[in-house]
Design a protein around this motif. Structure first.
Motif, PDB file in Angstrom:
ATOM      1  N   LEU A   1      33.780   6.037  22.069  1.00 58.00           N
ATOM      2  CA  LEU A   1      35.226   5.988  21.812  1.00 58.00           C
ATOM      3  C   LEU A   1      35.923   5.452  23.047  1.00 58.00           C
ATOM      4  N   VAL A   2      36.649   4.342  22.893  1.00 63.75           N
ATOM      5  CA  VAL A   2      37.485   3.804  23.971  1.00 63.75           C
ATOM      6  C   VAL A   2      38.928   4.217  23.677  1.00 63.75           C
ATOM      7  N   VAL A   3      39.570   4.855  24.644  1.00 60.08           N
ATOM      8  CA  VAL A   3      40.948   5.327  24.456  1.00 60.08           C
ATOM      9  C   VAL A   3      41.915   4.338  25.098  1.00 60.08           C
ATOM     10  N   GLY A   4      42.852   3.813  24.301  1.00 58.94           N
ATOM     11  CA  GLY A   4      43.857   2.872  24.791  1.00 58.94           C
ATOM     12  C   GLY A   4      44.037   1.720  23.819  1.00 58.94           C
ATOM     13  N   GLY A   5      45.035   0.879  24.092  1.00 56.89           N
ATOM     14  CA  GLY A   5      45.315  -0.205  23.148  1.00 56.89           C
ATOM     15  C   GLY A   5      45.685  -1.516  23.799  1.00 56.89           C
ATOM     16  N   GLY A   6      45.306  -1.689  25.094  1.00 59.00           N
ATOM     17  CA  GLY A   6      45.701  -2.911  25.799  1.00 59.00           C
ATOM     18  C   GLY A   6      44.559  -3.875  26.026  1.00 59.00           C
ATOM     19  N   GLY A   7      44.802  -4.846  26.919  1.00 54.73           N
ATOM     20  CA  GLY A   7      43.796  -5.849  27.229  1.00 54.73           C
ATOM     21  C   GLY A   7      42.571  -5.256  27.906  1.00 54.73           C
ATOM     22  N   ARG A   8      42.799  -4.284  28.778  1.00 53.45           N
ATOM     23  CA  ARG A   8      41.682  -3.605  29.449  1.00 53.45           C
ATOM     24  C   ARG A   8      40.762  -2.950  28.422  1.00 53.45           C
ATOM     25  N   GLU A   9      41.364  -2.277  27.442  1.00 55.82           N
ATOM     26  CA  GLU A   9      40.562  -1.568  26.443  1.00 55.82           C
ATOM     27  C   GLU A   9      39.821  -2.538  25.527  1.00 55.82           C
ATOM     28  N   HIS A  10      40.430  -3.686  25.235  1.00 53.64           N
ATOM     29  CA  HIS A  10      39.720  -4.697  24.446  1.00 53.64           C
ATOM     30  C   HIS A  10      38.496  -5.188  25.225  1.00 53.64           C
TER      31      HIS A  10
ATOM     32  N   GLY B   1      61.479  -7.553  31.162  1.00 51.49           N
ATOM     33  CA  GLY B   1      62.645  -6.876  30.584  1.00 51.49           C
ATOM     34  C   GLY B   1      62.458  -6.696  29.087  1.00 51.49           C
ATOM     35  N   LYS B   2      63.553  -6.773  28.336  1.00 53.14           N
ATOM     36  CA  LYS B   2      63.481  -6.569  26.880  1.00 53.14           C
ATOM     37  C   LYS B   2      62.893  -7.795  26.185  1.00 53.14           C
ATOM     38  N   TYR B   3      62.131  -7.545  25.146  1.00 53.27           N
ATOM     39  CA  TYR B   3      61.492  -8.642  24.414  1.00 53.27           C
ATOM     40  C   TYR B   3      61.396  -8.282  22.937  1.00 53.27           C
ATOM     41  N   GLN B   4      61.231  -9.310  22.115  1.00 56.10           N
ATOM     42  CA  GLN B   4      61.068  -9.133  20.664  1.00 56.10           C
ATOM     43  C   GLN B   4      59.589  -8.941  20.332  1.00 56.10           C
ATOM     44  N   THR B   5      59.314  -8.229  19.258  1.00 54.39           N
ATOM     45  CA  THR B   5      57.935  -8.105  18.772  1.00 54.39           C
ATOM     46  C   THR B   5      57.863  -8.638  17.339  1.00 54.39           C
ATOM     47  N   GLY B   6      56.654  -8.684  16.797  1.00 52.09           N
ATOM     48  CA  GLY B   6      56.462  -9.092  15.402  1.00 52.09           C
ATOM     49  C   GLY B   6      56.407 -10.590  15.181  1.00 52.09           C
ATOM     50  N   ARG B   7      56.240 -11.365  16.267  1.00 51.48           N
ATOM     51  CA  ARG B   7      56.202 -12.830  16.121  1.00 51.48           C
ATOM     52  C   ARG B   7      54.772 -13.290  15.843  1.00 51.48           C
ATOM     53  N   PRO B   8      54.564 -14.080  14.780  1.00 52.48           N
ATOM     54  CA  PRO B   8      53.207 -14.520  14.415  1.00 52.48           C
ATOM     55  C   PRO B   8      52.579 -15.388  15.504  1.00 52.48           C
TER      56      PRO B   8
ATOM     57  N   PHE C   1      41.303 -11.906  25.187  1.00 55.97           N
ATOM     58  CA  PHE C   1      41.456 -10.451  25.074  1.00 55.97           C
ATOM     59  C   PHE C   1      42.879 -10.137  24.623  1.00 55.97           C
ATOM     60  N   HIS C   2      42.996  -9.296  23.610  1.00 54.48           N
ATOM     61  CA  HIS C   2      44.308  -8.920  23.079  1.00 54.48           C
ATOM     62  C   HIS C   2      44.864  -7.733  23.850  1.00 54.48           C
ATOM     63  N   ALA C   3      46.170  -7.737  24.079  1.00 53.97           N
ATOM     64  CA  ALA C   3      46.851  -6.621  24.747  1.00 53.97           C
ATOM     65  C   ALA C   3      47.958  -6.107  23.824  1.00 53.97           C
ATOM     66  N   GLY C   4      49.088  -6.828  23.798  1.00 56.63           N
ATOM     67  CA  GLY C   4      50.195  -6.410  22.932  1.00 56.63           C
ATOM     68  C   GLY C   4      50.168  -7.160  21.618  1.00 56.63           C
ATOM     69  N   THR C   5      49.186  -6.820  20.757  1.00 60.69           N
ATOM     70  CA  THR C   5      49.103  -7.449  19.428  1.00 60.69           C
ATOM     71  C   THR C   5      48.881  -6.373  18.367  1.00 60.69           C
ATOM     72  N   THR C   6      49.204  -6.726  17.130  1.00 62.03           N
ATOM     73  CA  THR C   6      48.875  -5.862  15.994  1.00 62.03           C
ATOM     74  C   THR C   6      48.688  -6.753  14.768  1.00 62.03           C
ATOM     75  N   LEU C   7      48.178  -6.169  13.712  1.00 60.82           N
ATOM     76  CA  LEU C   7      47.972  -6.924  12.469  1.00 60.82           C
ATOM     77  C   LEU C   7      49.082  -6.609  11.481  1.00 60.82           C
TER      78      LEU C   7
ATOM     79  N   GLY D   1      54.845  -6.671  25.645  1.00 58.01           N
ATOM     80  CA  GLY D   1      55.334  -7.646  26.615  1.00 58.01           C
ATOM     81  C   GLY D   1      54.235  -8.582  27.076  1.00 58.01           C
ATOM     82  N   ARG D   2      53.118  -7.981  27.511  1.00 59.57           N
ATOM     83  CA  ARG D   2      51.929  -8.782  27.829  1.00 59.57           C
ATOM     84  C   ARG D   2      51.087  -8.821  26.561  1.00 59.57           C
ATOM     85  N   VAL D   3      50.900  -9.993  26.002  1.00 60.55           N
ATOM     86  CA  VAL D   3      50.349 -10.120  24.650  1.00 60.55           C
ATOM     87  C   VAL D   3      48.858 -10.429  24.651  1.00 60.55           C
ATOM     88  N   LEU D   4      48.440 -11.407  25.460  1.00 62.46           N
ATOM     89  CA  LEU D   4      47.036 -11.831  25.486  1.00 62.46           C
ATOM     90  C   LEU D   4      46.580 -12.035  26.927  1.00 62.46           C
ATOM     91  N   GLY D   5      45.278 -11.854  27.168  1.00 61.50           N
ATOM     92  CA  GLY D   5      44.661 -12.162  28.460  1.00 61.50           C
ATOM     93  C   GLY D   5      43.575 -13.197  28.217  1.00 61.50           C
TER      94      GLY D   5
END
Length: 424
Positions: free
Chosen positions: A4-13, A342-349, A365-371, A381-385
């Motif tokens: 089990l890897v705990v987390g949801g960022g680029g490091r965890e990917h 700073g502030k940013y939008q999410t949900g952009r394809p 490597f994915h960081a700030g992504t979802t399906l 904010g940081r989306v891909l590595g």
């Protein structure tokens, strides 16, 4: 094995991707994961700080090893809770994680261990820090929130006026919440930054190849601090002789002092360092794999990561074979959302991921992504590595940026100069 890897960022990917390569591992779960870990592992809809739910999942699914990514999870004592439930967990205890969770604790420990660091003072409120600064001559300073602030609680100041404003933001306005309940004011060090990560079981240390992070948002190290806009490894700045010095003068004394403080340290000890004309000094410690440093380092690791993680938990690091590394350098370029840090939008394809993945010696490597259905969309904010290997640092940079050019979403941006310091 089930991991089990705990987390949801680029490091965890990166961790999940590397762990999955072990012939000993049959299943890798990531909680909560992201769109990338959904491809390389199995996502679990549990937040990375929901300790009771994570412990229950680990017990119900007979998890053999839990690997904790984020500092916030370590700071709330997830390793202690998993260990108490009989689950092997990689990472420091809650008490040992204070090395990152409290900058005041860290600076005081460095002083007691006689480890070189910037001159500093600690304060419990804005008034006393302000009074101290008012009496000092006008010089560059750094003001730090004591607690965790997602990599943003450190304000580098050129002038006394900026330092006073930073104190007000952290301890007066509480811009970073409870992280500002105490603060550190220290001299600003001048030099080149480097990151050295070591794996330790509390007695033995394996030092990993040095990496160099790029904290500032924009090219030429301008703009506000971020969680990191890219990294490369190895860093030519850290020669083998310097690495030995770092181990002897910085890492070993720190681990001994933690033991003396009755907070034995197991896991990743990440030293953020400044190479100055007066020698090497510690800027800060992190108690987990850096993000994005983890990505290029794991891209180069050829040994079985699971063997290393398990030996750390079992206190048997001295029994494993020396680590094997790909001699080729790796460069990771972070693609971020418009407006970050700073502030940013999410949900952009996001488009072009398949084309980027098809480029040889590249891993996205994915960081700030979802399906969203079958579509990968931005969720941070940081989306891909985007990480590339090459025969030289310049070649690795070319591979990474060739892949970056394939990827598009509205408002995507990145620094263009990641790894250029290696040639400076």
């Amino acid at each position: 094995m089930k991991v089990l890897v705990v987390g949801g960022g680029g490091r965890e990917h990166a961790l999940a991707w590397k762990i999955k390569q072990s012939p000993r591992v049959e299943r890798v779960f990531v909680a909560p994961g992201n769109a990338g870990t959904a491809i390389d592992a199995e996502n679990v809809a549990i937040g990375d700080a929901d300790v009771p739910a994570l412990v229950k999942f680990a017990k119900d699914n007979a998890i053999d090893l839990a690997v904790i990514g984020p500092e916030s999870s370590l700071a709330v004592g997830i390793v202690d809770a998993l260990s108490a439930a009989g689950i092997k967990a990689f990472g420091p205890s809650k008490q040992a994680a204070e090395l990152e969770a409290s900058k005041v604790f860290c600076k005081n420990l460095l002083r007691h261990a006689d480890v070189p660091t910037a001159d500093f003072r600690t304060f419990r409120d804005a008034a006393s820090a302000t009074a101290y600064l008012v009496e000092r001559e006008d010089q560059p300073m750094v003001v730090k929130a004591d607690g965790l602030a997602a990599g943003k609680g450190v304000i580098v100041c050129e002038t006394k006026a900026e330092a006073l404003e930073a104190v007000q933001r952290i301890a007066g306005d509480r811009e970073f919440g409870a992280a500002g309940s105490q603060l550190v004011v220290e001299e600003r060090l001048v030099g080149e930054e480097a990151s050295v990560l070591a794996i330790t079981d509390g007695r033995n240390i394996i030092t990993l190849p040095a990496a160099q992070d790029h904290k500032a948002a924009y090219d030429g190290d301008r703009g506000p601090n971020t969680g990191g806009m890219g990294a490369y490894s190895p860093a030519p700045l850290v020669t083998p002789a310097l690495l030995e010095q770092i181990q002897e003068r910085i890492l070993v004394p720190t681990i001994h002092q933690m033991k003396r403080s009755r907070r034995p340290f197991r896991g990743i000890l990440y030293a953020g360092l400044m190479v100055t004309k007066h020698g090497i000094k510690v800027l800060e410690y992190n108690v987990r794999f850096g993000d994005p440093e983890c990505q290029p380092i794991l891209m180069r690791l050829q040994s079985d990561l699971v063997d290393v993680l398990e030996a750390t938990v079992d206190g048997k690091l001295d029994e494993i074979a020396p680590l094997v590394w790909d001699e080729r350098p790796a460069v990771c370029v972070v693609m971020a959302s418009e407006g970050y840090p700073g502030k940013y939008q999410t949900g952009r394809p996001i488009r072009g991921l398949e084309q980027a993945a098809a480029i040889p010696d590249v891993k996205v490597f994915h960081a700030g992504t979802t399906l969203k259905g079958d579509q990968v969309v931005t969720n941070g904010g940081r989306v891909l590595g985007v990480t590339g290997l090459g025969a030289t640092i310049a070649q690795a940079k070319l591979q990474a940026y060739t892949a970056v050019k394939q990827i598009r979403w509205e408002g995507a941006w990145c620094r263009k100069d990641i790894s250029d310091k290696a040639h400076a």
